[in-house]
Design an enzyme around this catalytic site. Structure first.
Site, PDB file in Angstrom:
ATOM      1  N   GLU A 158      -9.668 -11.400  -8.671  1.00 19.70           N
ATOM      2  CA  GLU A 158      -8.368 -11.257  -8.005  1.00 19.70           C
ATOM      3  C   GLU A 158      -7.968 -12.523  -7.268  1.00 19.70           C
ATOM      4  O   GLU A 158      -6.951 -12.543  -6.582  1.00 19.70           O
ATOM      5  CB  GLU A 158      -8.346 -10.037  -7.076  1.00 19.70           C
ATOM      6  CG  GLU A 158      -9.411 -10.026  -6.011  1.00 19.70           C
ATOM      7  CD  GLU A 158      -9.349  -8.787  -5.127  1.00 19.70           C
ATOM      8  OE1 GLU A 158      -8.326  -8.086  -5.108  1.00 19.70           O
ATOM      9  OE2 GLU A 158     -10.349  -8.535  -4.431  1.00 19.70           O
TER      10      GLU A 158
ATOM     11  N   ARG B 231     -15.824  -0.048  -4.735  1.00 23.88           N
ATOM     12  CA  ARG B 231     -15.597  -1.409  -4.247  1.00 23.88           C
ATOM     13  C   ARG B 231     -16.032  -1.497  -2.791  1.00 23.88           C
ATOM     14  O   ARG B 231     -15.655  -0.640  -1.985  1.00 23.88           O
ATOM     15  CB  ARG B 231     -14.111  -1.776  -4.355  1.00 23.88           C
ATOM     16  CG  ARG B 231     -13.850  -3.170  -3.800  1.00 23.88           C
ATOM     17  CD  ARG B 231     -12.417  -3.570  -3.942  1.00 23.88           C
ATOM     18  NE  ARG B 231     -11.567  -2.865  -2.996  1.00 23.88           N
ATOM     19  CZ  ARG B 231     -10.246  -2.993  -2.969  1.00 23.88           C
ATOM     20  NH1 ARG B 231      -9.635  -3.756  -3.861  1.00 23.88           N
ATOM     21  NH2 ARG B 231      -9.533  -2.352  -2.075  1.00 23.88           N
TER      22      ARG B 231
ATOM     23  N   ASP C  30      -3.566  -8.824  -6.179  1.00 22.91           N
ATOM     24  CA  ASP C  30      -3.870 -10.051  -5.442  1.00 22.91           C
ATOM     25  C   ASP C  30      -3.826 -11.269  -6.357  1.00 22.91           C
ATOM     26  O   ASP C  30      -3.415 -12.343  -5.925  1.00 22.91           O
ATOM     27  CB  ASP C  30      -5.235  -9.939  -4.753  1.00 22.91           C
ATOM     28  CG  ASP C  30      -5.123  -9.160  -3.453  1.00 22.91           C
ATOM     29  OD1 ASP C  30      -4.136  -9.375  -2.734  1.00 22.91           O
ATOM     30  OD2 ASP C  30      -6.002  -8.332  -3.175  1.00 22.91           O
TER      31      ASP C  30
ATOM     32  N   CYS D 258      -7.682  -3.214 -12.606  1.00 22.14           N
ATOM     33  CA  CYS D 258      -7.500  -2.133 -11.644  1.00 22.14           C
ATOM     34  C   CYS D 258      -6.302  -2.381 -10.735  1.00 22.14           C
ATOM     35  O   CYS D 258      -6.041  -1.615  -9.828  1.00 22.14           O
ATOM     36  CB  CYS D 258      -8.761  -1.904 -10.828  1.00 22.14           C
ATOM     37  SG  CYS D 258      -9.193  -3.308  -9.808  1.00 22.14           S
TER      38      CYS D 258
ATOM     39  N   ARG E 160     -11.410   2.624  -3.617  1.00 24.39           N
ATOM     40  CA  ARG E 160     -11.192   1.813  -2.408  1.00 24.39           C
ATOM     41  C   ARG E 160     -11.890   2.513  -1.241  1.00 24.39           C
ATOM     42  O   ARG E 160     -11.564   3.668  -0.946  1.00 24.39           O
ATOM     43  CB  ARG E 160      -9.695   1.682  -2.113  1.00 24.39           C
ATOM     44  CG  ARG E 160      -8.911   0.853  -3.128  1.00 24.39           C
ATOM     45  CD  ARG E 160      -7.462   0.676  -2.668  1.00 24.39           C
ATOM     46  NE  ARG E 160      -6.735  -0.293  -3.466  1.00 24.39           N
ATOM     47  CZ  ARG E 160      -5.935   0.019  -4.493  1.00 24.39           C
ATOM     48  NH1 ARG E 160      -5.769   1.277  -4.853  1.00 24.39           N
ATOM     49  NH2 ARG E 160      -5.304  -0.931  -5.157  1.00 24.39           N
TER      50      ARG E 160
ATOM     51  N   HIS F  62       0.793  -1.222   0.000  1.00 29.65           N
ATOM     52  CA  HIS F  62       0.000   0.000   0.000  1.00 29.65           C
ATOM     53  C   HIS F  62       0.830   1.279   0.000  1.00 29.65           C
ATOM     54  O   HIS F  62       0.419   2.274  -0.577  1.00 29.65           O
ATOM     55  CB  HIS F  62      -1.067  -0.058   1.089  1.00 29.65           C
ATOM     56  CG  HIS F  62      -2.173  -0.983   0.701  1.00 29.65           C
ATOM     57  ND1 HIS F  62      -3.184  -0.600  -0.152  1.00 29.65           N
ATOM     58  CD2 HIS F  62      -2.377  -2.293   0.948  1.00 29.65           C
ATOM     59  CE1 HIS F  62      -3.981  -1.629  -0.380  1.00 29.65           C
ATOM     60  NE2 HIS F  62      -3.512  -2.675   0.291  1.00 29.65           N
TER      61      HIS F  62
HETATM   62  C1  PEP Z   1      -5.772  -5.835  -6.514  1.00 28.27           C
HETATM   63  O1  PEP Z   1      -5.730  -6.768  -5.720  1.00 28.27           O
HETATM   64  O2  PEP Z   1      -5.203  -5.835  -7.625  1.00 28.27           O
HETATM   65  C2  PEP Z   1      -6.510  -4.608  -6.174  1.00 28.27           C
HETATM   66  C3  PEP Z   1      -6.679  -3.655  -7.053  1.00 28.27           C
HETATM   67  O3  PEP Z   1      -6.968  -4.483  -4.887  1.00 28.27           O
HETATM   68  P1  PEP Z   1      -6.051  -4.028  -3.638  1.00 28.27           P
HETATM   69  O4  PEP Z   1      -4.732  -3.585  -4.184  1.00 28.27           O
HETATM   70  O5  PEP Z   1      -6.809  -2.958  -2.951  1.00 28.27           O
HETATM   71  O6  PEP Z   1      -5.977  -5.300  -2.879  1.00 28.27           O
HETATM   72 MG    MG Z   2      -7.039  -6.806  -3.996  1.00 31.41          MG
END
Ligand code: PEP
Ligand code: MG
Length: 547
Positions: A438, A340, A462, A509, A304, A197
């Protein structure tokens, strides 16, 4: 020409967010301070008490300034937190207990930490959840006074007053959010990967970042100045004049490239044979909407919603959520905004939801699994989204889905919410439903999922970690953290085929959507929407236009 990161003096890590920066080092240490000096001499008591007063005043000053700044920028709630911290730093009882301890020859830093700990224990034992949560606040304040006393450079990020390169073991999204605007020139962290993140935040803020440098971070902690090369993935401690000059040239070159991309910001991306590809932004909070539009976002491919739920003492109300979703829907007007539903798991605390510690949080109770189990979490969110859908072109998307059953269960709750709202005479808007692809399971079930949804959005971050069994945040697994792996590409291909068969849109995404080397491949496989950190949008449009 040897431009590789392993050149002498370079500390190599993951190239997490492009750009270069040179600036003073700011060390962010989240862990508790351990005072080296426990005792003082009787002669030193008065002078030590004076030092303690001075340190407390310095902390009060800094906290007050931060509070004022937040209030001016309209962040009332955050400003309130700082005011409470100011009160604690001034608290006469805390001061007199510290004084008593210093008179018993404890060092003021040891004394203030001990008193902070005593108060924290009292707060933590309180029944009232809000009061119990104050334990961390009092600890934080006493830690800051102790840090001031020992002249430690480790201080709270909110205290940053000089634009700096931030060095940390790791940074949570809440840490990066606390940095005052304009004060982060760059980030260097020991932990993390390209899709952790901190990297996602850095890219959306347009701040250069190198993550996952591991133990080599130590070498930077002593530096006065740090240079960060976020595109190549290295940092330099106390760069010499040639390196500074080299970075200045790079900075100019990058600014030149960005200027050349200006013309692509507001074009509609189309391949040369006329295929339209939507290029959208990923948003992590409401505040990012205007910025995303200015980069040329044609919509939001992933909003998000976790930010609404973190770092607080109670769950956000339906109305609070409604306001947030409505604001983004309105900002984007007719452009689509995909919201989401909550995607947190056992690695994060959620107020009011009993989350047990899990051995493998990423394989645990998270995303749609948690939402389906906790209606008091899921329903207010769906109701808020349904209501906000009257204000723009909202869509909803479920995370971490593994089969059709979960999708159907989630859709049933959505229908229930719509009926309830209608029964209450509340207006709702039309809402297309999509799922994130994902998990490998979702990709393999894509042909079953596709007829039941309006769109797919592939979460490569993911999908890569689950397909390759490689933790997305583990800096040792860099080789296994790219969507450019045959197994992942095969799953994407299969997903695109299922989407084509059912006549639905498929987007990406995950961070792969903004990677120049992957964009041609994704478009070729049939992806119709690419959603990314906003500053990457103009370049993605340019790449698409040349395909
Ligand atoms: C992903 O998993 O690619 C995604 C966009 O969700 P996050 O990064 O919030 O897990
Ligand atoms: Mg994800």
């Amino acid at each position: 020409m040897d431009e590789r990161p392993e050149r002498a003096g370079r500390i190599a890590g993951v190239a997490a967010s492009e750009g270069v920066a040179v600036g003073p080092a700011f060390v962010h240490v989240a862990e508790r301070l351990e005072p080296e000096r426990e005792r003082i001499t009787a002669k030193a008591v008065e002078a030590e008490l004076e030092r303690f007063q001075g340190a407390a005043e310095a902390v009060v000053r800094r906290l007050s300034e931060t509070g004022d700044r937040l209030r001016e920028s309209g962040s009332e709630e955050e400003a309130g937190i700082f005011e409470a911290h100011v009160e604690m730093a001034r608290d006469p009882e805390i001061h007199s207990e510290v004084e008593e301890r210093v008179r018993r020859l404890e060092s003021p830093e040891a004394a203030v930490l001990a008193v902070g700990e005593e108060y924290a224990a009292i707060f933590a034992a309180m029944e009232d959840e809000y009061m119990a949560a104050r334990a961390d606040d009092v600890r934080d304040v006493s830690n800051q006074i102790a840090a001031e006393l020992v002249g430690s450079r480790a201080a709270g990020l909110e205290a940053l007053q000089t634009p700096s390169v931030i060095l940390a073991h790791n940074l949570a999204p809440s840490d990066t959010a606390r940095v005052p605007k304009g004060m982060a020139l760059g980030f260097v962290t020991a932990e993390g990967s390209g899709t952790s993140h901190v990297s996602i935040m850095a890219r959306s803020m347009g701040i250069p970042a190198v993550v996952g440098v591991g133990a080599a971070l130590e070498a930077l902690l002593e530096a006065e100045t740090v240079a960060v090369e976020g595109g190549e993935g290295y940092a330099v401690a106390d760069p010499d004049p040639e390196t500074v000059a080299e970075f200045e040239r790079k900075r100019e070159a990058i600014a030149g490239e960005r200027a050349a991309l200006e013309e692509y910001k507001h074009v509609e991306a189309r391949t040369r044979d006329g295929r339209r590809i939507e290029v959208s932004a990923n948003l992590g909070s409401v505040d990012e909407a205007a910025e995303a539009l200015s980069w040329g976002a044609e919509g939001v491919g992933l909003f998000r919603t976790e930010f609404l739920f973190m770092e607080r003492d109670e769950l956000p109300s339906e109305d609070e959520q409604y306001e947030a979703y409505r604001e983004v829907a309105e900002a984007f007007g007719e452009k689509p905004v995909i919201v989401r539903t909550l995607d947190v798991g056992g690695d994060k605390d959620l107020p009011g939801v009993e989350v047990h510690e899990e051995e493998n949080p990423f394989l645990g109770w998270r995303g749609i699994r948690m939402s389906l189990d906790v209606p008091e979490l899921f329903k207010p969110q769906l109701r808020a989204i349904l209501r906000a859908a009257t204000a723009g072109n909202l869509k909803v998307m479920f995370p971490m889905v593994v089969d059709v059953e979960e999708l159907r269960a989630a859709s049933r709750v959505l229908d229930e919410c719509r009926e309830e709202l209608e029964g209450e005479g509340k207006e709702t808007g039309p809402l297309e439903v999509g799922v994130m692809i994902e998990t490998p399971a979702a990709a393999v079930c894509a042909a079953h999922l596709a007829p039941e949804v309006a769109f797919f959005s592939i979460g490569t971050n993911d999908l890569v970690q689950y397909t390759l069994a490689a933790d997305r945040g583990n800096e040792r697994l860099r080789r296994l953290q790219s969507a450019d792996h045959p197994a992942v590409l095969e799953l994407i291909k299969y997903t695109c085929e299922a989407a084509r068969e059912a006549g639905i849109l498929v987007g990406v995404c995950g961070e792969a959507a903004g990677e120049p080397a992957l964009i041609p491949r994704l478009v070729e496989l049939g992806v119709g929407e690419l959603s990314m950190s906003a500053p990457s949008i103009p370049r993605a449009k340019k790449i698409v236009s040349r395909l």
